[in-house]
Every structure is written in C-alpha cells, then in structure tokens.
Design an enzyme around this catalytic site. Structure first.
Site, PDB file in Angstrom:
ATOM      1  N   GLN A 240       0.837  -1.198   0.000  1.00  0.00           N
ATOM      2  CA  GLN A 240       0.000   0.000   0.000  1.00  0.00           C
ATOM      3  C   GLN A 240       0.864   1.237   0.000  1.00  0.00           C
ATOM      4  O   GLN A 240       1.949   1.250   0.548  1.00  0.00           O
ATOM      5  CB  GLN A 240      -0.849   0.040   1.274  1.00  0.00           C
ATOM      6  CG  GLN A 240      -1.902  -1.004   1.335  1.00  0.00           C
ATOM      7  CD  GLN A 240      -2.579  -0.952   2.683  1.00  0.00           C
ATOM      8  OE1 GLN A 240      -1.923  -0.683   3.678  1.00  0.00           O
ATOM      9  NE2 GLN A 240      -3.846  -1.210   2.704  1.00  0.00           N
ATOM     10  N   ARG A 241       0.351   2.319  -0.584  1.00  0.00           N
ATOM     11  CA  ARG A 241       1.046   3.584  -0.475  1.00  0.00           C
ATOM     12  C   ARG A 241       0.185   4.602   0.258  1.00  0.00           C
ATOM     13  O   ARG A 241       0.677   5.410   1.007  1.00  0.00           O
ATOM     14  CB  ARG A 241       1.393   4.130  -1.864  1.00  0.00           C
ATOM     15  CG  ARG A 241       2.419   3.295  -2.500  1.00  0.00           C
ATOM     16  CD  ARG A 241       3.638   4.111  -2.825  1.00  0.00           C
ATOM     17  NE  ARG A 241       4.151   3.635  -4.117  1.00  0.00           N
ATOM     18  CZ  ARG A 241       4.020   4.341  -5.222  1.00  0.00           C
ATOM     19  NH1 ARG A 241       3.454   5.523  -5.205  1.00  0.00           N
ATOM     20  NH2 ARG A 241       4.478   3.860  -6.338  1.00  0.00           N
ATOM     21  N   THR A 242      -1.098   4.551   0.036  1.00  0.00           N
ATOM     22  CA  THR A 242      -1.960   5.560   0.650  1.00  0.00           C
ATOM     23  C   THR A 242      -2.434   5.092   2.009  1.00  0.00           C
ATOM     24  O   THR A 242      -2.726   3.941   2.206  1.00  0.00           O
ATOM     25  CB  THR A 242      -3.190   5.797  -0.229  1.00  0.00           C
ATOM     26  OG1 THR A 242      -2.813   5.654  -1.562  1.00  0.00           O
ATOM     27  CG2 THR A 242      -3.767   7.160   0.034  1.00  0.00           C
ATOM     28  N   GLN A 243      -2.450   6.017   2.898  1.00  0.00           N
ATOM     29  CA  GLN A 243      -3.026   5.697   4.194  1.00  0.00           C
ATOM     30  C   GLN A 243      -4.533   5.864   4.119  1.00  0.00           C
ATOM     31  O   GLN A 243      -5.054   6.489   3.225  1.00  0.00           O
ATOM     32  CB  GLN A 243      -2.535   6.683   5.232  1.00  0.00           C
ATOM     33  CG  GLN A 243      -1.105   6.569   5.603  1.00  0.00           C
ATOM     34  CD  GLN A 243      -0.755   7.719   6.511  1.00  0.00           C
ATOM     35  OE1 GLN A 243      -1.413   8.739   6.498  1.00  0.00           O
ATOM     36  NE2 GLN A 243       0.273   7.542   7.306  1.00  0.00           N
TER      37      GLN A 243
END
Lengths: 274, 260
Positions: free
Chosen positions: B36-39
């Site tokens: 994942q990159r986005t929180q």
C-alpha cells in the site's frame, strides 16, 4: 600579549584562566580597518572604512546584507567574515521559508555566537578572526549587536571595532544619548563623523567609506557613493560640527582623539583586511 | 527488509529532524515493504469553521469522532490553543491531529526557551504547519488533516487554513471539509469586518446548524473558541436547537406507499 607556553592550542587554559588563542583572535579584529554601528529606536546604521591595497585594486567589501531586515559589518579576517555572512543569510532564508516571517535579530546573533563558541572548544578548529556588527530590525525596533570571536555578544546603542576604533568610540560616547530619538539622516551623519575620527585627519570621501542603513519601512541597503558624498559635502561645507544634540556639549570635531594602543599600521591598509 | 527501505535516502531538513526521527526511515516511496502507499483515516473529525471578527478570531467545531459511518466518540476536542497567540482547529484523522499537537508543543517550547521577548505568532505557526504537511505529502505519508489556524498578535488578526496536501489559504473566513460547501456560502453573504462577539457566535451557530442538518458525520455537541489580543477561551460543550417539524418529515412516505 607576549608569546608564552599556553598559547599554542585553543583548548589550553593558561594558569591565569585565559584562552590565549581566543584573545589572539580578538587581536585580529583590532587589526582590521574600522567599522562602526549605531542605532535609534527605528533605524540602525553601519559604516566602515574601505581602504584599497593599492590604486590598482578594488577595496574589500566589509558590509553585507543578510536579509531585508538585517545587515552586518565586519572587521578582521574578511574571509572569515564572508563565511559567517553566508551562514547568517542561510539561517535567515531557512527561517523565512518555514515561518514566512523575518528571523528576529536577537536569535540570529545567539546562533552566531554559539557557532563561534564551538571554535573555542575544539582542538582541531581555530576561532573566527572576525568581529561582526550586526544591525537589524525586529518587532521591538532597531538593534545593534557586536559578535566577538570568543563567542560573546553584546547589544549596543553604538559601537566601533577595528583599527583606530577608539577615536570613533570616543566620539560616539559623547553623542550616544541622543541616538534613540535621532532621525535617520542625523544617524547617518553621526556615523560619518565617527568614521572621520578614525581617519586621523585624512580626508573623508565616499571612496574610502561605505555606509548602510536599515529601518522601519526601509530594507537594509548600502548607500551608493554619490549619496554618501552628498552627505559628506553637506556637513563639511556648511562647516557644521556634529549635529546639535540635546544634552551633550559640543567639542571641535577635529580634537585629536587618543588612539588605542597596539595598532601598528598608520597610513596603509590595515594588514588583516588583506 | 530494513535495508531495502533505506533505498533512495530522503533529504532531511534539520527543521524536520524531530519529526522524521519519530517515525521509521522513509524512503522516497513510503514503506517499500508494504504494497500500500496511501493511508486511510480511521477516526475522523468533520468540519471546522473560523471567522475573523471585531476583536479577533472565532472558531467552531463539533466534538464528534467518527469511525467510518459510526459516530464512535462524542467528546473529542478539536479546538486547541497553540502558544500565546494562536488557536488550531482540526478535521480529519484524530490521531494525526494529536501528533501535530505534539510537534506544535515542541515548537512552542523551543520558542519560549529562547526567552528573548520574541514569540511565534499565528502566521508563523500556520506556515510551519504548511511546511510540515507539504513535506509529508511529498513522502506519500500524509498527516490526514485539514487545519484551521487563527490568532491575534500585536493587534493583527490572522486566519488561515491548510489541507493534508499542503494547500494553504489565508482569509477572513475559512472552513474545512463540508464546511467549505455548506458554511462558506453563508459566510460570504453574511460575514462583515466589524462583527461583534455575539453576532459572530450567532453566525457560526447558523453555519453549524446547517452542517448538523446536512453532514452525516456531524454531532450536536459543539465548542466555540474565541481568541483576542488578551487571550483565548474555548467554550464548554453545548448543543444547538434544531427544528424537524417540517411537513415532509411528518409523513415521509406520502406519495411512495410502502417505502420508509
């Protein structure tokens, strides 16, 4: 000061509790050509003597703009002064970038002093051989500070450093009480008078001195030669002594002021400014 | 693998050193190990509204902390004091707001430690926050907040907002989230330079009532904060009176028998 066995290292104390290397660094400041600063509540002025080595060369820059609201005049090892000016500019820019606000002069001066102190406590470093007169503006008005190679700093109403600065200091001591309420132009005139004192009779022209001003509503700037010459003409031609002040009795501006002891160079450029 | 995470070293500005050291080494892309990159935000606060008024700044926010569509927490204080001169209101992820409060605490502490008569005003704090949020956004590791920052220093009123990607504004009235859509239009019509405190509160309550009706994450428990040259006060929580006695609500299934 005489050469002795405790002066090789900056990290060596003498039995009398002195750090000779630091004191020698302060000597270097005294050898540089004069720089003076004075301030009122709203303005601060820096002025310095600029003597070129020879007719062929240009003179050294001794006044630096650090930010719109801060400028510095140096005396001593000009190279050290340039490096410190660059540090100061960097600090101002970084603070302005983060806070969109001018770095308060008092804080810059403390950072500068702490930087100088480091060099007095590392065996592989040497103290900066330059004294800095920092003139700047913050919320509480105009300020003038003196930063010493020792890492000390002091706030002043007016001060002079470098060779023959004692003459200027004597003049400033007579006049300083009027400075807080002085107008911008009177402040500049007083700065020029003080510079004239350090020239010991030599003619004051705009080619031997540099003047810079910073004030409320006025960004730090170095006055151009023509403006300075015009101001010099104004007070020399009118035969005016120093501008009238509230409480101090006027003396002839041509009084021979006692020179500080130890300064070697008389007519030539002070050696440390090379 | 920690060594892989250190690929592409981030350039750390000393100003943010305290911030970065409190998290794991981030590379240019966050957490190389994770896919994942986005929180995602977990516990969120909804709108904050701020207005300038005659003597200073007024800010309003409700006390809800939503966990997705559940209104999980109903006593979250989203308006806080910052130093002598500023007030911050936050919407978005509450834990990130708490982290921001820690950074601000340290900032103000170091500022007072100079002990030199200078102090950071609302403009400086706003810009500091902008730098922090923008920097985090560039590392793909945002603080998931929209903040309102207001205050008064030396007679100058200041009101600004900054979003999680670092977009910042300064204005006479600002809002976050739904407040931009539901409150700002009211403020554009009815805000004036010389609002009294009472008028300002009434105006804010009008906006908050609107939000209460239309924003599903709003709760009917709010605080209003006031900051002036003299100081800051944050009110005790209270509720707004609402009116639901509309004809259409009384018989909602008229015209659509069988629906609910």
């Amino acid at each position: 000061m005489f050469r002795n066995q405790y002066d090789t290292d900056v990290t060596t104390w003498s039995p009398a509790g002195r750090l000779f290397q630091v004191e020698y660094a302060m000597e270097a400041v005294k050898q540089g050509s004069a720089a003076i600063g004075l301030r009122s509540k709203t303005h601060a002025v820096l002025a310095c003597v600029n003597k070129a080595n020879s007719e062929l060369s240009s003179h050294q820059r001794k006044i630096f703009k650090v930010d719109d609201h801060i400028g510095v005049a140096i005396a001593g090892l000009t190279a050290d002064g340039r490096v410190l000016s660059r540090y100061m500019r960097s600090e101002c820019i970084n603070y302005g970038y983060t806070y969109e606000s001018p770095l308060p002069v008092g804080r810059l001066v403390v950072q500068l002093a702490d930087k100088a102190q480091v060099c007095t406590q590392r065996s592989w470093k040497r103290p900066y051989g330059v004294g800095l007169l920092v003139a700047g503006l913050d919320e509480s008005g105009a300020h003038l500070y003196y930063n010493c190679p020792s890492g000390n700093y002091f706030e002043y109403q007016a001060f002079a450093i470098g060779s023959r600065s004692q003459a200027a200091k004597t003049y400033l001591e007579r006049k300083f009480e009027s400075f807080p309420e002085s107008s911008r132009d009177d402040l500049i005139k007083d700065a020029l008078f003080a510079i004239r004192e350090t020239l010991q009779g030599e003619k004051l022209t705009s080619s031997v001195c540099t003047v810079a001003v910073v004030g409320v509503g006025e960004a730090f700037s170095i006055l151009d030669q023509a403006t300075v010459q015009a101001l010099i003409n104004e007070f020399e031609i009118s035969g005016e002594e120093a501008p009238a002040t509230a409480s101090v009795a006027e003396e002839g501006a041509g009084d021979a002021a006692a020179d500080q002891g130890g300064a070697a160079a008389e007519e030539e450029a002070a050696p440390m400014d090379i | 693998m920690p060594s892989e995470q250190k690929l592409g070293s981030a350039i750390v500005d000393t100003v943010f050193a305290n911030m970065v050291s409190s998290q794991n080494e981030s590379s240019l892309l966050s957490s190389e190990g994770d896919s994942q990159r986005t929180q995602y935000p977990y516990v969120t606060g909804t709108s904050v509204i701020g207005i300038k008024y005659k003597d200073g700044i007024l800010m309003a926010a409700d006390m809800g902390g939503s966990y997705g569509s559940t209104i999980r927490y109903k006593s979250v204080e989203r308006l806080k004091q910052v130093g002598k001169h500023s007030l911050i209101g936050a919407s978005g992820e509450i834990s990130d707001f708490q982290e921001i409060l820690r950074y601000l605490d340290e900032l103000i502490l170091h500022d007072s430690m100079w002990d030199d008569g200078n102090s950071l005003g609302p403009k400086e704090v706003h810009n500091y926050l902008t730098r922090v949020l923008y920097n985090r956004r560039n590392k793909f590791d945002p603080l998931w907040n929209s903040l309102v920052l207001g205050g008064v220093k030396n007679g100058q009123k200041y009101l600004g907002s900054v979003s999680m990607i670092g977009v910042h504004f300064e204005d006479d009235h600002v809002a976050t989230g739904f407040g931009n859509h539901l409150a700002r239009p009211i403020l554009r019509e009815e805000w004036r330079e010389d609002l009294t405190f009472e008028e300002g509160v009434k105006l804010l309550e009008k906006c908050m009532r609107n939000l209460l009706y239309r924003d599903r994450s709003a709760v009917n428990k709010l605080q209003i904060a006031k900051i002036t040259e003299e100081g800051l006060t944050i009110s005790q929580p209270y509720s707004l009176k609402t009116f639901w006695n509309f004809a259409a609500f009384k018989n909602p299934t008229v015209g659509a028998e069988g629906s609910w």
